[in-house]
Design a protein around this motif. Structure first.
Motif, PDB file in Angstrom:
ATOM      1  N   THR A 126       3.205  -1.271  -1.391  1.00 52.29           N
ATOM      2  CA  THR A 126       2.385  -0.075  -1.189  1.00 52.29           C
ATOM      3  C   THR A 126       3.076   1.150  -1.776  1.00 52.29           C
ATOM      4  N   GLN A 155      -5.515  -0.092   1.893  1.00 53.01           N
ATOM      5  CA  GLN A 155      -5.332  -1.159   2.872  1.00 53.01           C
ATOM      6  C   GLN A 155      -6.069  -0.821   4.166  1.00 53.01           C
ATOM      7  N   ASP A 203      -4.841  -2.225  -2.604  1.00 49.56           N
ATOM      8  CA  ASP A 203      -3.761  -2.496  -1.660  1.00 49.56           C
ATOM      9  C   ASP A 203      -4.239  -3.479  -0.601  1.00 49.56           C
ATOM     10  N   GLU A 204      -3.908  -4.730  -0.780  1.00 46.29           N
ATOM     11  CA  GLU A 204      -4.312  -5.801   0.138  1.00 46.29           C
ATOM     12  C   GLU A 204      -5.754  -5.610   0.595  1.00 46.29           C
TER      13      GLU A 204
END
Ligand SMILES: Nc1ncnc2c1ncn2[C@@H]1O[C@H](COP(=O)(O)OP(=O)(O)O)[C@@H](O)[C@H]1O
Ligand SMILES: [Mg+2]
Lengths: 285, 350
Positions: free
Chosen positions: B43, B82, B158-159
């Motif tokens: 991140t 995320q 991000d994920e």
């Protein structure tokens, strides 16, 4: 809800709400009744619209309304105006931020009357401000700053005293906005001002409304700052009320008191509505 | 021209180093995955590229221009967070159009893109809702759509699928890849899910402790891991300590290991005399072979449907074998062999 749950709720609320209703309610009721000639403390009680109608014809009364509204709205606006950038700045802790916010909250601990005296001392004819301005060669001689006719002194004091309060409310709601949400706005092209306008402001509407209303109601009924630092040619509604009371004219004083309450409610509603409209970018829903 | 270049980027938080001397490029239209365990700096690296964090040192270039000191609002990147980071006070439609309004796009074009992305991500029925009225999967898709409507030169994920259930994850994964291809976007995709990385990426960068441990195509990463961290992180691996005893002809080495002497064949020579080597559980060959024949005691078996996981003991070293043929399962021991080319050289043992 069933009647049982209503009963339970009623009983739970009774100690607190009951007290409020009885004490505040009776005071409000008596003030309103007195403004119509009832509950007379000296002489016959008789219902009458005379106190109101004569009051509306008084120039001092009408001027006091205008003046008090001015002080109320301007103070609310200025307090929030100064508090907002500070709230955004202090949103996340950084080295020294605790000290800064403690210092900013200091006015909460200084009584208004004391602050007014300090202020008057500083701006007096031979006070600090005059000496500095002359020392720097900006002014040739001392200026008269005290009790200025546009009530700038009162506004400075009101802002100084109320800004920390507005700050307290705003910091709470501004720091509740997550970093990711603000980052997302920046990522989508919003610069600092657009982030404020499109994200921070709409998400802190309630806190702003609360700050505006509370500062407004306090400043509308200002007495101590007005008496010490206010313009001598203008009277605030509180001053007028005290003036009537001083002469034992309870019914006239009650008319002014009810006026203050009415203006407080109407002005608050207006502020809440307008601020919501503006902060939501021109939408009410 | 490279869509993104990261050059020797480092990020320190006080004494802590979250990203250390990372360099890589992303080509136009390339889909790159940053894969690594939680806390390895993925991140942080994305935030340096999007501009939320200033690198402590190093350079970030986007489209060939140095943007190291350019604020995020003026970088041509869009990030899919995320945490979704949807604007809670705005409807789905306004969330999706936030960046387009900021760009002052013409209304017709804006409406067109909104319709486009809403259709692609199946959000047309949700446009008037507020984010808190949506399910997790729908919020996820709004976050995705909000980034994609911008048609930036680089999208950062991000994920993005970490909160979806397995079925939805598969379909959104394919949708992401499709949209990315349709618009020819460069993408940097962060995940800690190795299956996702293998399935989606043009190239994978494996991160560990703030560094890039290995970069390569999914096949390269899986087939020839450089270190035991990579071998273990991607897929399953039996990792052994080995000593090079001698060279057996061109590209063949004799090794001494806990499970006996093995012959390994590799294009690249071993990096040291004592080193880690590995072999993949599914590479075990049934029955004796000309080389590397091993007898193993089966200690435990786990039926997995299309194969059986066998936990075996070879000369008191626990190893894992995947057996396609489920019928083999009932014996106490088995004979197998590992082909020399299936033994992979890893890092030196210090
Ligand atoms: N603002 C920060 N201050 C201090 N440490 C941080 C900060 N941001 C991240 N870290 C640390 O950096 C490391 C990497 O974090 P992160 O990039 O979020 O990992 P990942 O996304 O790979 O899970 C973590 O150990 C985290 O605690
Ligand atoms: Mg992360």
């Amino acid at each position: 809800m069933t009647w049982r749950s209503w009963l339970k709720l009623g009983l739970l609320l009774a100690p607190g709400l009951g007290l409020i209703l009885v004490f505040i309610g009776s005071v409000v009721y008596i003030a309103i009744a007195q403004s119509f000639g009832l509950f007379s403390l000296s002489g016959e009680s008789e219902f009458s619209l005379e106190y109101w109608s004569r009051m509306f014809e008084r120039l001092t009364y009408n001027r006091a309304i205008g003046y008090s509204l001015y002080v109320g709205f301007a103070s609310a606006f200025l307090a929030v105006l100064f508090a907002y950038p500070l709230a955004v700045w202090l949103r996340r802790p950084f080295p020294g931020s605790l000290t800064i916010s403690a210092v900013l909250k200091a006015p909460l601990l200084v009584h208004g009357l004391v602050a007014a005296f300090l202020y008057v001392n500083i701006i007096s004819y031979h006070g600090l401000v005059n000496q500095i301005m002359q020392g720097l060669g900006i002014w040739d001689g001392p200026h008269r700053l005290q009790n200025d006719s546009r009530a700038i002194g009162v506004l400075i004091l009101q802002t100084w005293k109320n800004m920390p309060f507005a700050l307290l409310l705003l910091v709470g709601s501004v720091s509740a906005i997550s970093d990711d949400v603000l980052d997302a706005a920046a990522d989508l092209g919003a610069g600092p001002f657009a982030r404020f306008r499109r994200v921070i402001a709409p998400l802190s509407v309630s806190a702003t409304q609360a700050a505006l209303v509370i500062v407004f109601v306090g400043a509308l009924a200002d007495f101590s700052f007005q008496v010490i630092a206010g313009p001598v040619n203008k009277q605030s509604l509180s001053q007028l009320m005290v003036f009537f009371k001083g002469y034992g004219r309870w019914h006239d004083a009650a008319v002014v008191a009810v006026t203050l309450m009415g203006l407080g409610i109407a002005g608050s509603a207006l502020l809440a509505l307008v601020s919501r409209f503006i902060l939501r970018g021109g939408r009410l829903s | 021209m490279k869509a993104v270049s990261v050059k020797n980027a480092s990020m320190h938080f006080g004494d802590f180093t979250a990203v250390q001397d990372v360099s890589f490029d992303v080509g136009e239209g390339e889909f790159i995955t940053l894969l690594g365990p939680s806390g390895c700096g993925k991140t942080t690296l994305l935030k340096m590229i999007s501009g939320f964090l200033q690198p402590s040192s190093g350079i970030i270039e986007i489209g060939g221009k140095d943007v190291t000191h350019v604020p995020p609002e003026r970088r041509d990147t869009a990030m899919c967070f995320q945490s979704y980071a949807l604007f809670p006070h705005l409807s789905v439609a306004d969330n999706l159009q936030f960046g387009l309004k900021q760009k002052r796009l013409l209304t017709a074009e804006r409406k067109q893109r909104l319709q486009d992305v809403a259709t692609k991500l199946d959000l047309t029925a949700q446009l008037d809702k507020l984010p808190n009225q949506l399910s997790g999967g729908q919020q996820q898709r709004v976050a995705l759509g909000r980034a994609l409507t911008m048609r930036p030169s680089v999208v950062l994920f991000d994920e993005p699928l970490s909160n979806l259930d397995a079925k939805l994850r598969d379909s959104v994964r394919m949708e992401i890849r499709k949209i990315q291809r349709d618009y020819n976007l460069a993408a940097i995709y962060v995940t800690h899910d190795q299956g996702e990385a293998l399935a989606m990426s043009d190239r994978i960068l494996i991160m560990n402790n703030g560094r890039i441990e290995q970069a390569g195509t999914p096949h390269e990463i899986y087939g020839t891991p450089n270190t035991s961290f990579v071998a273990d992180f991607i897929g399953d691996a039996n990792i052994l300590d080995a000593e090079v005893i001698g060279e057996e002809g061109a590209g063949r080495w004799r090794l001494g290991t806990q499970i006996g002497e093995l012959i390994a064949a590799s294009a690249a020579p071993p990096v040291a005399k004592t080193l880690k080597v590995c072999w993949r559980p599914e590479k075990a060959q049934f029955g004796p072979g000309t080389e590397n024949t091993i007898t193993a005691d089966i200690t435990h078996r786990a039926f997995q449907g299309n194969y059986t996981d066998l936990f075996v003991m070879i000369a008191s070293a626990p190893q894992r074998v995947q057996w396609r043929d489920n019928a083999v399962g009932l014996a106490d021991s088995l004979t197998m062999h590992i082909r020399p080319e299936d033994i992979i050289f890893l890092e030196a043992i210090a």
